[in-house]
Write a protein that holds these residues in place. Structure first.
Motif, PDB file in Angstrom:
ATOM      1  N   UNK A   1      -4.246  12.835  -1.231  1.00 23.18           N
ATOM      2  CA  UNK A   1      -4.954  12.058  -2.253  1.00 23.18           C
ATOM      3  C   UNK A   1      -6.242  12.752  -2.681  1.00 23.18           C
ATOM      4  N   UNK A   2      -6.918  13.394  -1.739  1.00 22.08           N
ATOM      5  CA  UNK A   2      -8.121  14.166  -2.088  1.00 22.08           C
ATOM      6  C   UNK A   2      -7.750  15.360  -2.967  1.00 22.08           C
ATOM      7  N   UNK A   3      -6.618  15.981  -2.673  1.00 25.33           N
ATOM      8  CA  UNK A   3      -6.177  17.155  -3.430  1.00 25.33           C
ATOM      9  C   UNK A   3      -5.864  16.822  -4.888  1.00 25.33           C
ATOM     10  N   UNK A   4      -5.405  15.576  -5.119  1.00 23.42           N
ATOM     11  CA  UNK A   4      -5.102  15.173  -6.507  1.00 23.42           C
ATOM     12  C   UNK A   4      -6.244  14.350  -7.095  1.00 23.42           C
ATOM     13  N   UNK A   5      -7.409  14.423  -6.428  1.00 23.20           N
ATOM     14  CA  UNK A   5      -8.634  13.768  -6.912  1.00 23.20           C
ATOM     15  C   UNK A   5      -8.488  12.253  -7.027  1.00 23.20           C
ATOM     16  N   UNK A   6      -7.885  11.655  -5.984  1.00 24.95           N
ATOM     17  CA  UNK A   6      -7.778  10.191  -5.915  1.00 24.95           C
ATOM     18  C   UNK A   6      -8.361   9.700  -4.580  1.00 24.95           C
ATOM     19  N   UNK A   7      -9.601  10.106  -4.260  1.00 20.77           N
ATOM     20  CA  UNK A   7     -10.165   9.760  -2.942  1.00 20.77           C
ATOM     21  C   UNK A   7     -10.376   8.269  -2.752  1.00 20.77           C
TER      22      UNK A   7
ATOM     23  N   UNK B   1       0.832  -1.208   0.000  1.00 22.50           N
ATOM     24  CA  UNK B   1       0.000   0.000   0.000  1.00 22.50           C
ATOM     25  C   UNK B   1       0.868   1.260   0.000  1.00 22.50           C
ATOM     26  N   UNK B   2       1.978   1.220   0.732  1.00 22.67           N
ATOM     27  CA  UNK B   2       2.906   2.363   0.723  1.00 22.67           C
ATOM     28  C   UNK B   2       3.483   2.554  -0.681  1.00 22.67           C
ATOM     29  N   UNK B   3       3.887   1.449  -1.307  1.00 15.36           N
ATOM     30  CA  UNK B   3       4.438   1.527  -2.673  1.00 15.36           C
ATOM     31  C   UNK B   3       3.374   2.030  -3.646  1.00 15.36           C
ATOM     32  N   UNK B   4       2.120   1.579  -3.465  1.00 26.25           N
ATOM     33  CA  UNK B   4       1.023   2.043  -4.319  1.00 26.25           C
ATOM     34  C   UNK B   4       0.881   3.559  -4.220  1.00 26.25           C
TER      35      UNK B   4
ATOM     36  N   UNK C   1       3.178   5.712  -3.348  1.00 28.64           N
ATOM     37  CA  UNK C   1       4.359   6.347  -3.947  1.00 28.64           C
ATOM     38  C   UNK C   1       4.272   6.326  -5.474  1.00 28.64           C
ATOM     39  N   UNK C   2       3.918   5.169  -6.035  1.00 25.62           N
ATOM     40  CA  UNK C   2       3.864   5.033  -7.494  1.00 25.62           C
ATOM     41  C   UNK C   2       2.772   5.926  -8.093  1.00 25.62           C
ATOM     42  N   UNK C   3       1.572   5.888  -7.511  1.00 25.16           N
ATOM     43  CA  UNK C   3       0.487   6.740  -8.001  1.00 25.16           C
ATOM     44  C   UNK C   3       0.861   8.210  -7.838  1.00 25.16           C
ATOM     45  N   UNK C   4       1.434   8.536  -6.680  1.00 21.98           N
ATOM     46  CA  UNK C   4       1.789   9.917  -6.401  1.00 21.98           C
ATOM     47  C   UNK C   4       2.814  10.488  -7.348  1.00 21.98           C
ATOM     48  N   UNK C   5       3.715   9.647  -7.847  1.00 23.42           N
ATOM     49  CA  UNK C   5       4.774  10.122  -8.762  1.00 23.42           C
ATOM     50  C   UNK C   5       4.197  10.802  -9.997  1.00 23.42           C
ATOM     51  N   UNK C   6       3.015  10.371 -10.440  1.00 16.28           N
ATOM     52  CA  UNK C   6       2.403  10.925 -11.647  1.00 16.28           C
ATOM     53  C   UNK C   6       1.751  12.290 -11.401  1.00 16.28           C
ATOM     54  N   UNK C   7       1.632  12.681 -10.143  1.00 17.33           N
ATOM     55  CA  UNK C   7       0.949  13.934  -9.826  1.00 17.33           C
ATOM     56  C   UNK C   7       1.863  14.952  -9.137  1.00 17.33           C
TER      57      UNK C   7
ATOM     58  N   UNK D   1       9.093  12.381   0.179  1.00 13.53           N
ATOM     59  CA  UNK D   1       9.369  13.056  -1.100  1.00 13.53           C
ATOM     60  C   UNK D   1       8.090  13.211  -1.914  1.00 13.53           C
ATOM     61  N   UNK D   2       7.330  12.121  -2.035  1.00 11.85           N
ATOM     62  CA  UNK D   2       6.102  12.157  -2.841  1.00 11.85           C
ATOM     63  C   UNK D   2       5.064  13.073  -2.204  1.00 11.85           C
ATOM     64  N   UNK D   3       4.890  12.957  -0.900  1.00  8.64           N
ATOM     65  CA  UNK D   3       3.858  13.737  -0.209  1.00  8.64           C
ATOM     66  C   UNK D   3       4.098  15.240  -0.359  1.00  8.64           C
ATOM     67  N   UNK D   4       5.339  15.672  -0.148  1.00  5.89           N
ATOM     68  CA  UNK D   4       5.635  17.112  -0.260  1.00  5.89           C
ATOM     69  C   UNK D   4       5.675  17.566  -1.717  1.00  5.89           C
ATOM     70  N   UNK D   5       5.762  16.607  -2.643  1.00  5.22           N
ATOM     71  CA  UNK D   5       5.685  16.955  -4.058  1.00  5.22           C
ATOM     72  C   UNK D   5       4.252  17.079  -4.553  1.00  5.22           C
ATOM     73  N   UNK D   6       3.336  16.386  -3.883  1.00  2.78           N
ATOM     74  CA  UNK D   6       1.932  16.430  -4.282  1.00  2.78           C
ATOM     75  C   UNK D   6       1.255  17.719  -3.834  1.00  2.78           C
ATOM     76  N   UNK D   7       1.562  18.133  -2.601  1.00  2.00           N
ATOM     77  CA  UNK D   7       0.877  19.264  -1.977  1.00  2.00           C
ATOM     78  C   UNK D   7       1.912  20.166  -1.320  1.00  2.00           C
TER      79      UNK D   7
END
Length: 468
Positions: A304-310, A204-207, A209-215, A283-289
């Motif tokens: 995740x809500x901010x990038x519309x992935x609720x 779930x952590x990797x999921x 990170x991987x999803x977050x990389x695109x945003x 890294x991913x979290x501070x890159x998303x928001x």
């Protein structure tokens, strides 16, 4: 005459409380326990203890308030400092594969009273940590089932507080009892469940990170250190406590196959994997928001809500539940082995040191029931900080203890040894003292009360009944 007697009595007293455990007797004392744990099991235990709900909360809140996007560097710095203590633990576990972890190490290289103080600190750490996490598990569980239209009655949803309409936190009690039942079935069964849960958690952590990389928006990383170098260092001091669970791995020593090789691998492997996961999430979290928006109770779900992935928020809740479950399993296991070792040595009633079918069931169920009561009935908000001081005391003694360990004439360690001796153990000891100064006055006062009570227990019982 009286002065001579007084002097002799005082010398006898000091000699007794600082009596060091016999190495041969200590290493042969746990032959009834079954050796079944391998490196992957120890890493599962370690990751289970270190990676809990904190990975979904800490990177966001510390970034917002202390370090900014530089939180990733804070995690690396904290891991470097923690690795100093980890290497000291690895050497001790290689040289002395005995039950009781830091308690046993202190007993052997410093003497009985020091071992007792370390053990008393760790008893508090383990039990408070699990009780607190059990209440967190209850909260996440209630949130998850509410999505399916199910609700826990208010009377059964919190610690005993009739004024607020709560009488027992039923889920907190039940999850601790389930873990106790699981551990009572033996370590093979427990480790199968633990490995599955750890894999779920890591997946779930990797999921995320991987999803977050695109945003990711690189502009969110600027400025990288808005609070300056001081903020990054302060962040390291804060997140250092996220790594404190790895010491639980060394508690498994008598149940480990080839402990001289396996234990150091488990301890150091835990730290490496945990660092990679923490840094990746940061890294991913501070890159998303923008870091300025992350001072919330659930920063990962918020991002995740901010990038519309609720839809991933529910998955994160499952990861959090898995993380808390494995943490509680590891800590209940470790605390039961600690209480077993202290009972075996006579500092607590020998009943705790009794082994049935290769398991210390008396200590296991005593610990389980006490934790279930604490998590179910007692508000723990003001006590959780005591977890940190207990671990830091153990870290400090284990770190500086490498020096008398190397000089001990009865210990011939052919396994792992701390590189850079004696600089690394001394540095680790100094850093532990520095981090202790970061704790609040209230924490020191409450811990003082706990240790005063511990000394009363020692002199009323342990001093008179010690096996040595």
């Amino acid at each position: 005459m009286y002065r001579l007697i007084d002097k002799e009595q005082i010398m006898s007293f000091w000699k007794r409380i600082f009596a060091k455990a016999d190495v041969k007797a200590a290493t042969n004392a746990d032959h009834q326990l079954i050796r079944s744990l391998k490196t992957r099991d120890l890493i599962a235990l370690g990751i289970g203890a270190v990676i809990g709900t904190g990975i979904f909360i800490l990177p966001g809140t510390v970034a917002a308030t202390t370090a900014g996007p530089g939180i990733s560097v804070s995690f690396i710095l904290a891991a470097i400092v923690c690795s100093l203590a980890a290497m000291c633990y690895a050497e001790f576990s290689s040289a002395l594969p005995v039950a009781g972890s830091a308690y046993a190490y202190g007993n052997i290289v410093f003497g009985q009273i020091v071992g007792w103080i370390i053990g008393w600190a760790l008893i508090l750490e383990y039990m408070l940590a699990v009780a607190a996490v059990s209440t967190g598990f209850s909260g996440y569980f209630a949130s998850l089932i509410s999505g399916f239209g199910l609700h826990i009655p208010k009377a059964l949803s919190g610690a005993f507080n009739p004024a607020q309409g709560t009488y027992v936190n039923l889920v907190a009690v039940l999850v601790v009892l389930v873990i106790g039942i699981l551990l009572s079935r033996g370590m093979r069964t427990s480790m199968v469940v633990s490995r599955v849960m750890v894999l779920v958690k890591i997946a779930i952590i990797i999921l995320f990170v991987v999803v977050g990389l695109f945003f990711i928006k690189p502009m969110n990383w600027h400025p990288f250190t808005p609070f300056g170098l001081k903020g990054v260092l302060a962040g390291a001091a804060t997140v250092f406590f996220a790594y404190l669970g790895f010491d639980a791995v060394s508690a498994s020593a008598p149940e480990v196959v080839k402990p001289q090789k396996t234990l150091p691998r488990g301890i150091i492997g835990t730290l490496i994997i945990a660092t990679i996961l923490y840094v990746a999430v940061a890294i991913v979290l501070t890159g998303l928001v923008s870091y300025t928006k992350l001072d919330v109770a659930n920063p990962v779900s918020f991002a995740l809500d901010m990038i519309h992935q609720p839809q991933l928020a529910g998955v994160i809740a499952i990861g959090a539940l898995a993380g808390m479950f494995t943490m509680m399993l590891t800590m209940i296991y470790s605390s039961s082995r600690l209480v077993y070792a202290i009972g075996r040595d006579g500092l607590l009633p020998n009943w705790f040191g009794h082994v049935t079918n290769g398991l210390p069931e008396h200590s296991l169920w005593t610990v389980t029931i006490i934790i279930a009561i604490m998590g179910g009935f007692i508000p723990l908000d003001q006590l959780v900080n005591l977890v940190n001081i207990g671990t830091l005391i153990a870290f400090a003694f284990v770190s500086i203890g490498i020096i008398p360990l190397r000089r001990h004439k009865d210990i011939d360690n052919q396994g792992f040894k701390v590189p850079g001796y004696p600089v690394v153990p001394i540095l680790s000891f100094i850093f532990c003292l520095i981090f202790m100064t970061q704790l609040s006055v209230e924490t020191w006062m409450m811990s003082g009360i706990w240790f005063a009570f511990g000394l009363i227990v020692y002199f009323a019982y342990g001093y008179r009944h010690s096996a040595k």
